[in-house]
Enzyme design. Structure first.
Site, PDB file in Angstrom:
ATOM      1  N   ALA A  65       0.868  -1.182   0.000  1.00  0.00           N
ATOM      2  CA  ALA A  65       0.000   0.000   0.000  1.00  0.00           C
ATOM      3  C   ALA A  65       0.902   1.229   0.000  1.00  0.00           C
ATOM      4  O   ALA A  65       2.078   1.166   0.371  1.00  0.00           O
ATOM      5  CB  ALA A  65      -0.895  -0.025   1.230  1.00  0.00           C
ATOM      6  N   GLY A 109       0.818  -5.023   1.089  1.00  0.00           N
ATOM      7  CA  GLY A 109      -0.422  -5.127   0.320  1.00  0.00           C
ATOM      8  C   GLY A 109      -0.216  -5.749  -1.054  1.00  0.00           C
ATOM      9  O   GLY A 109      -1.153  -6.298  -1.634  1.00  0.00           O
ATOM     10  N   GLU A 112      -0.423  -9.349  -0.397  1.00  0.00           N
ATOM     11  CA  GLU A 112      -1.833  -9.648  -0.070  1.00  0.00           C
ATOM     12  C   GLU A 112      -2.706  -9.636  -1.320  1.00  0.00           C
ATOM     13  O   GLU A 112      -3.582 -10.487  -1.475  1.00  0.00           O
ATOM     14  CB  GLU A 112      -2.341  -8.634   0.962  1.00  0.00           C
TER      15      GLU A 112
END
Ligand code: HXC
Length: 258
Positions: A65, A109, A112
């Protein structure tokens, strides 16, 4: 929607989405995630597309992120904006197979997002990690949960509690990725895999992925029941008749997705 942070194209019957923010190693900011969600929904609705590939650059699938965008956010802001649920989980709603083709860094992220796809194909230079602990946070888009289910508790603990990265060889050994290919062949191999899936009966492909994904989230008994209901329902399709007749008649099936 005009895209600024992703590239979108079709190769045959495969939709290819390339994360394209190289100056920030494809850090997953709000705009990028919104564009990605839009492109995924577009391909899911496109009857000429049978599978989707998400990839990044040779150096980074995505380095997580966007830390610079997140750093000054307050708790009420992140809570009420629902920035993970709203922008990150679209990939979980896609009916067609979604292949993550990972070269370079897949961190935080980025790791993920790759794990939210149906499978991960790794280039030989891929590196996976959950380094959030170095930032005073923890994974927030399913990393602690999906990593445990993929690679087991000890390795997940080590990765999440120390931030250590895994290279492609370790990731394959730990079952995080289905296969390793030379970096130069990554897209070709991912598209080839997607093309094979796209050539099959779409209802059976969608149900097969749904059944496998349910295994992640339920008990064995419930999962087997779910699988059986889907399996039996496929006897209502023309493609089941066609697939089995073609076998009996020693010819190639011609699926119509009905
Ligand atoms: C914002 C990032 C970024 C990120 C890299 N950049 N990762 N910007 N968010 N996650 C930017 C850098 O600031 C830099 O910008 C440029 O990309 C190139 O990065 P460098 O660090 O110079 O490259 P390099 O030395 O090769 O190191 C690569 C790296 C490192 C090891 C991947 O960039 C790194 O550690 N990145 C952060 C990884 C991380 O902590 N990810 C988890 C984020 S939290 P400038 O402008 O200086 O050139 C997270 C939580 C998810 O993902 C929760 C769910 C929503």
């Amino acid at each position: 929607m005009a895209y600024e942070m992703i590239l979108v194209e079709t190769q045959g019957r495969v939709g290819v989405i390339t994360l394209n923010r190289p100056q920030a190693l494809n850090a997953l900011c709000d705009q990028l995630m919104t564009e990605l969600g839009d492109a995924l929904r577009g391909f899911d609705a496109d009857p000429t597309v049978g599978a989707i590939v998400i990839t990044g650059s040779p150096k980074a699938f995505a380095a997580g992120a966007d830390i610079k965008e997140m750093k000054d956010r307050t708790y009420p802001a992140v809570h009420f904006d629902d920035f993970i649920g709203k922008r990150w989980e679209t990939v979980l709603t896609i009916q067609k197979p979604v292949i993550a083709a990972v070269a370079g860094f897949a961190l935080g992220g980025g790791c993920e997002l790759a794990m939210m796809c149906d499978l991960i194909l790794a280039a030989d230079n891929a590196k996976f990690g959950q380094p959030e602990i170095n930032l005073g946070i923890i994974p927030g888009a399913g990393g602690t949960q999906r990593l445990v289910r993929s690679i087991g508790k000890s390795k997940a603990m080590e990765m999440v509690l120390t931030g250590r990265m895994m290279d492609a060889v370790e990731a394959e050994r730990a079952n995080l990725v289905c296969r390793i290919v030379p970096a130069a062949d990554l897209i070709v191999e991912a598209v080839k895999m997607g093309e094979k899936m796209a050539s099959l009966s779409a209802p059976s492909v969608a149900m097969a992925k749904e059944a496998i994904n349910v295994a992640y989230e339920t008990t064995l008994r419930e999962g087997v029941r779910f699988e059986r209901r889907l399996f039996l329902s496929l006897f209502s399709t023309e493609d089941q008749k066609e697939g089995m007749s073609a076998f009996a008649e020693k010819r190639k099936p011609s699926f119509t997705n009905r």
